[in-house]
Write a protein that holds these residues in place. Structure first.
Motif, mmCIF file in Angstrom:
data_model
loop_
_atom_site.group_PDB
_atom_site.id
_atom_site.type_symbol
_atom_site.label_atom_id
_atom_site.label_comp_id
_atom_site.label_asym_id
_atom_site.label_seq_id
_atom_site.Cartn_x
_atom_site.Cartn_y
_atom_site.Cartn_z
ATOM 1 N N VAL A 476 -60.100 83.435 53.966
ATOM 2 C CA VAL A 476 -59.719 83.391 55.384
ATOM 3 C C VAL A 476 -60.581 84.371 56.177
ATOM 4 O O VAL A 476 -61.006 84.071 57.314
ATOM 5 C CB VAL A 476 -58.221 83.692 55.551
ATOM 6 C CG1 VAL A 476 -57.881 83.891 57.029
ATOM 7 C CG2 VAL A 476 -57.382 82.577 54.950
ATOM 8 N N VAL A 479 -63.772 82.741 57.002
ATOM 9 C CA VAL A 479 -63.628 81.790 58.111
ATOM 10 C C VAL A 479 -63.612 82.546 59.438
ATOM 11 O O VAL A 479 -64.267 82.159 60.426
ATOM 12 C CB VAL A 479 -62.351 80.945 57.938
ATOM 13 C CG1 VAL A 479 -62.096 80.101 59.194
ATOM 14 C CG2 VAL A 479 -62.459 80.057 56.714
ATOM 15 N N ARG A 480 -62.860 83.648 59.470
ATOM 16 C CA ARG A 480 -62.754 84.424 60.711
ATOM 17 C C ARG A 480 -64.107 84.993 61.107
ATOM 18 O O ARG A 480 -64.487 84.992 62.286
ATOM 19 C CB ARG A 480 -61.725 85.536 60.505
ATOM 20 C CG ARG A 480 -61.366 86.271 61.797
ATOM 21 C CD ARG A 480 -60.270 87.315 61.558
ATOM 22 N NE ARG A 480 -59.011 86.688 61.157
ATOM 23 C CZ ARG A 480 -58.454 86.801 59.955
ATOM 24 N NH1 ARG A 480 -59.058 87.525 59.017
ATOM 25 N NH2 ARG A 480 -57.316 86.199 59.688
ATOM 26 N N ILE A 506 -54.942 76.305 51.836
ATOM 27 C CA ILE A 506 -54.787 76.162 53.287
ATOM 28 C C ILE A 506 -53.305 76.189 53.654
ATOM 29 O O ILE A 506 -52.902 76.837 54.634
ATOM 30 C CB ILE A 506 -55.461 74.858 53.773
ATOM 31 C CG1 ILE A 506 -56.983 74.972 53.638
ATOM 32 C CG2 ILE A 506 -55.063 74.540 55.202
ATOM 33 C CD1 ILE A 506 -57.723 73.675 53.920
ATOM 34 N N VAL A 510 -51.623 78.794 56.196
ATOM 35 C CA VAL A 510 -50.910 78.339 57.398
ATOM 36 C C VAL A 510 -49.514 78.943 57.434
ATOM 37 O O VAL A 510 -49.029 79.413 58.467
ATOM 38 C CB VAL A 510 -50.862 76.796 57.436
ATOM 39 C CG1 VAL A 510 -49.894 76.304 58.514
ATOM 40 C CG2 VAL A 510 -52.257 76.232 57.678
ATOM 41 N N LEU A 515 -54.010 80.861 59.364
ATOM 42 C CA LEU A 515 -54.752 79.714 59.866
ATOM 43 C C LEU A 515 -53.795 78.810 60.635
ATOM 44 O O LEU A 515 -52.575 78.862 60.458
ATOM 45 C CB LEU A 515 -55.402 78.933 58.718
ATOM 46 C CG LEU A 515 -56.549 79.600 57.952
ATOM 47 C CD1 LEU A 515 -56.987 78.689 56.798
ATOM 48 C CD2 LEU A 515 -57.725 79.918 58.879
ATOM 49 N N LYS A 517 -53.157 74.755 61.427
ATOM 50 C CA LYS A 517 -53.529 73.393 61.050
ATOM 51 C C LYS A 517 -53.133 72.460 62.185
ATOM 52 O O LYS A 517 -51.961 72.256 62.471
ATOM 53 C CB LYS A 517 -52.819 72.994 59.751
ATOM 54 C CG LYS A 517 -53.270 71.635 59.218
ATOM 55 C CD LYS A 517 -52.641 71.358 57.860
ATOM 56 C CE LYS A 517 -53.127 70.029 57.301
ATOM 57 N NZ LYS A 517 -52.554 69.751 55.954
ATOM 58 N N VAL A 523 -58.604 72.568 60.935
ATOM 59 C CA VAL A 523 -58.052 73.905 60.804
ATOM 60 C C VAL A 523 -58.795 74.840 61.753
ATOM 61 O O VAL A 523 -60.035 74.841 61.798
ATOM 62 C CB VAL A 523 -58.187 74.424 59.361
ATOM 63 C CG1 VAL A 523 -57.700 75.854 59.255
ATOM 64 C CG2 VAL A 523 -57.426 73.521 58.400
ATOM 65 N N LEU A 525 -58.552 79.008 63.739
ATOM 66 C CA LEU A 525 -57.950 80.334 63.661
ATOM 67 C C LEU A 525 -56.688 80.351 64.530
ATOM 68 O O LEU A 525 -56.583 79.621 65.537
ATOM 69 C CB LEU A 525 -58.947 81.395 64.121
ATOM 70 C CG LEU A 525 -60.172 81.549 63.201
ATOM 71 C CD1 LEU A 525 -61.190 82.470 63.846
ATOM 72 C CD2 LEU A 525 -59.730 82.089 61.835
#
Length: 587
Positions: A476, A479-480, A506, A510, A515, A517, A523, A525
């Motif tokens: 995560v 991703v950020r 995921i 979530v 995250l 969705k 997906v 942030l």
């Protein structure tokens, strides 16, 4: 009405005495009258000096007919013991007394018959000594001659004194009418008779037939030859049953209040009489008007487990007797301790069970039953004879308080353990917890939930639970870092997988709020919706999907579900021409 059974040796004048007291013929069969010997149960009644009515169940005295005798004595609260002055105490006198003692009959009267043929004193003295050593204790003795009438007034007065001592019947109790006769009356159908020891019967009542559990309805009631709309205990009663063939009911069956009695073929009992270890493997259990073969498994010195040849409607505290028909011997009395005992499968289980039974006395005990059973339905307790005067924990389930507290503690432990074992799971399925705690009903899991535990969508979680495993947290973070400056671009599924974020990971992210969705394989942030509203508020209002997409710098794949989310949250409003406007711009 009061109901009393006769008892005594054959040819000591029981039927003759009943005939003299009532003016009625208790012997129903021509064969009985021809032979001058009672073979089956007879019934007669009369009015006592006090005005009360007394009914007699006249039983046979010959040893061959002891089962018939026991069918008559079983449901009756008091006995008239008959001993002839000219013969004195005899073998069947002793067996009948042993049967009364085994059944716990504690009210009785001694009639010394044929007092015109011999001095009644010696027979009375011996009989009173024998009787005093039993549950009957000291009894009044009355010399009498049914032939000359001497002593009959004194006997009637003594019967009045006996009935005055009898306890009041439980008129609000459920009905369990043991059937001692069943026959057909032309034009009416099947009729059964018995002694109503508790409760009340009414025309139109629906009852259960113990042997089959089928429902039967009361078409008519007679007591002492008179029709009634209702009859209350104690009473001799004849019940006309609607629509029941005669071959479906017989002696030893019972009519029951629906839902108030279970049927059991396995019971734990306390014995009085012969030591448990000396009992044969098979005996006959006599209870009510029934006689049923029973296999005996001794447990302790005076306790045993009985396996019956057929299920019987028994309650905790019931009295019965065990008899060895081969030896014409009453082995002892039985007090029912448990009608739903646990299995004895493991080594040492019988000894452990004997220790438990040693502390039971046959009196219904709600706290004790809850302690031993831990969890039990109120209806099951009722059918055991235990009043469930406690608050259910869920539905009809009652719980031992200490066990319930322990279950609550274990539930929290299992939720924590499951979270550690399945870090990506949304929570623990209720059925998993039910099996882990060995609970019989899912409702008990729900009833055990206390903060911080909570139930959502069939899953149990703890508040604050949801800390991500390190590999997922690192994914995560990547991703950020990669999409922090372009919050409205959603990574493709293959890119998420490359980062280590599959569907389960995921889902966990979530649920943890790491995250957001929007749709399948979309997906973002979690701060993206608020950022989007700020951007959209700067557009000329209203705005189109295309304008929104360009302003956000994203694709239709993201813009459509993102705007639908903002609509649901009330941040934007969709207009009839499919344009939108910002309703609540961020503060």
């Amino acid at each position: 009405m009061f109901v009393v059974a006769t008892a005594g040796h054959v040819d000591h004048g029981k039927s003759t005495l009943v005939r003299a007291l009532t003016g009625m013929e208790p012997d129903r069969w021509a064969e009985e009258r021809r032979r001058g010997m009672t073979i089956d149960l007879g019934f007669a009644w009369t009015t006592l000096p006090s005005g009360g009515t007394i009914a007699f169940v006249d039983v046979p005295g010959h040893e061959r007919f002891v089962p018939n005798m026991l069918a008559g004595v079983g449901p009756v609260p008091a006995a008239l013991i008959v001993v002839a002055a000219d013969e004195g105490w005899m073998p069947q006198s002793a067996e009948h007394l042993a049967a009364l003692d085994a059944l716990g009959v504690s009210y009785g009267l001694l009639a010394v018959t044929r007092a015109d043929l011999a001095d009644p004193g010696p027979a009375a003295a011996r009989a009173r000594t024998e009787i005093a050593a039993t549950s009957l204790g000291a009894v009044e003795a009355v010399p009498v001659s049914a032939v000359t009438g001497v002593g009959l007034p004194e006997l009637r007065a003594a019967l009045d004194r006996l009935t005055a001592r009898l306890p009041d019947p439980a008129r609000d109790a459920p009905v369990r009418l043991w059937v001692d006769r069943a026959f057909t009356v032309r034009g009416s159908g099947t009729v059964v008779t018995g002694t109503l020891g508790g409760g009340r019967l009414r025309v139109g009542d629906e009852l259960e037939l113990a042997a089959t559990g089928e429902a039967v309805r009361v078409r008519g009631l007679h007591s002492l030859g008179v029709a009634h709309t209702d009859v209350e205990a104690v009473a001799r009663v004849a019940v006309n049953l609607r629509g029941l063939p005669r071959d479906r009911v017989g002696r030893g069956d019972a009519l029951l209040t629906p839902g108030r009695f279970g049927r059991t073929d396995l019971l734990d009992v306390r014995l009085s009489g012969d030591p448990a270890a000396d009992l044969p493997a098979t005996l006959t259990l006599h209870v009510g008007a029934a006689a049923v073969p029973a296999r005996v498994r001794p447990l302790g010195p005076d306790t045993a487990r009985l396996r019956l040849a057929r299920p019987m409607p028994l309650l905790i505290g019931d009295r019965a007797l065990l008899r060895d028909p081969g030896r014409h011997h009453v082995a002892g009395g039985v007090t029912v301790l448990d009608v739903d005992p646990p299995p004895l499968r493991r080594r040492g289980a019988a000894a452990a069970r004997a220790a438990v039974l040693a502390g039971l006395d046959g009196r219904p005990d709600l706290p004790g039953e809850l302690r031993r059973r831990r969890l039990v339905r109120a209806g099951d307790l009722i059918r055991m004879g235990v009043a469930p005067a406690a608050t259910p924990v869920a539905g009809q389930w009652l719980a031992d308080p200490e066990h319930w507290r322990d279950l609550g503690r274990r539930l929290t432990e299992e939720v924590t353990r499951y979270a550690a074992e399945h870090p990506l799971a949304a929570g623990v399925p209720v059925d998993v917890l039910r099996h882990r705690l060995d609970l019989p009903d899912r409702a008990l899991v729900t009833a055990l939930l206390r903060p911080p535990l909570r139930l959502r969508d069939g899953l149990v979680t703890a508040a604050g639970q949801g800390t991500l495993p390190d590999p997922v947290a690192r994914a995560v973070d990547r991703v950020r870092a990669e999409y922090g400056d372009r919050p409205f671009q959603a990574p493709e599924a293959h890119h998420l997988a490359d980062l280590g974020l599959g569907p389960r990971e995921i889902g966990a992210a979530v649920r943890a709020g790491a995250l957001l969705k929007l749709a399948e394989n979309v997906v973002l942030l979690p701060g993206a919706p608020d950022d989007a509203v700020r951007v959209l508020a700067g557009l000329p209002q209203p705005f189109t999907l295309s304008a929104a997409r360009q302003a956000l710098g994203t694709t239709r794949r993201v813009a459509v579900p993102l705007l639908e989310l903002l609509d649901r949250r009330g941040a934007t409003r969709r207009l009839p021409d499919d344009a939108r406007e910002v309703v609540h711009p961020p503060g």
